[in-house]
Design a protein around this motif. Structure first.
Motif, mmCIF file in Angstrom:
data_model
loop_
_atom_site.group_PDB
_atom_site.id
_atom_site.type_symbol
_atom_site.label_atom_id
_atom_site.label_comp_id
_atom_site.label_asym_id
_atom_site.label_seq_id
_atom_site.Cartn_x
_atom_site.Cartn_y
_atom_site.Cartn_z
ATOM 1 N N ARG A 60 0.841 -1.200 0.000
ATOM 2 C CA ARG A 60 0.000 0.000 0.000
ATOM 3 C C ARG A 60 0.884 1.261 0.000
ATOM 4 N N ARG A 61 1.934 1.252 0.807
ATOM 5 C CA ARG A 61 2.861 2.386 0.824
ATOM 6 C C ARG A 61 3.599 2.517 -0.501
ATOM 7 N N LEU A 62 3.973 1.376 -1.099
ATOM 8 C CA LEU A 62 4.608 1.376 -2.414
ATOM 9 C C LEU A 62 3.682 2.019 -3.445
ATOM 10 N N ALA A 63 2.426 1.647 -3.418
ATOM 11 C CA ALA A 63 1.459 2.211 -4.364
ATOM 12 C C ALA A 63 1.292 3.709 -4.143
ATOM 13 N N GLU A 64 1.209 4.122 -2.885
ATOM 14 C CA GLU A 64 1.007 5.540 -2.571
ATOM 15 C C GLU A 64 2.196 6.408 -2.967
ATOM 16 N N THR A 65 3.408 5.850 -2.895
ATOM 17 C CA THR A 65 4.597 6.668 -3.132
ATOM 18 C C THR A 65 5.208 6.497 -4.520
ATOM 19 N N LEU A 66 4.950 5.366 -5.183
ATOM 20 C CA LEU A 66 5.628 5.108 -6.448
ATOM 21 C C LEU A 66 4.691 4.743 -7.594
ATOM 22 N N LEU A 67 3.702 3.911 -7.344
ATOM 23 C CA LEU A 67 2.872 3.383 -8.427
ATOM 24 C C LEU A 67 1.727 4.300 -8.823
#
Length: 80
Positions: A60-67
């Motif tokens: 979820r953090r990956l999606a919020e910051t990169l994806l």
């Protein structure tokens, strides 16, 4: 090994020029029943081991910051 799919879509209030172009092509190609098209992105993230809440939080953090761009896009996660 598990796979987490992240689907990213423009927020409904954001104009989607690619979706509009596809919609126009649908009419020209005879797909008259198509009334709306929204274009998005799909990411498949492979995870070692089990996918628990901690791993989902990481994705979820990956999606919020990169994806995804959270200003104009929404995203959903699902485990396959």
């Amino acid at each position: 090994m598990a796979r987490v799919v992240v689907d990213v879509m423009l927020k409904p209030e954001i104009l989607d020029p690619q979706g509009q172009a596809i919609l126009g092509a649908c009419g020209r190609l005879g797909f008259e029943a198509v009334s709306e098209v929204r274009q998005g992105k799909r990411f498949e993230v492979e995870i070692d081991g089990e996918v628990g809440e901690d791993r989902l939080d990481d994705i979820r953090r990956l999606a919020e910051t990169l994806l995804a761009n959270p200003v104009i896009e929404d995203f959903e996660l699902r485990v396959e």
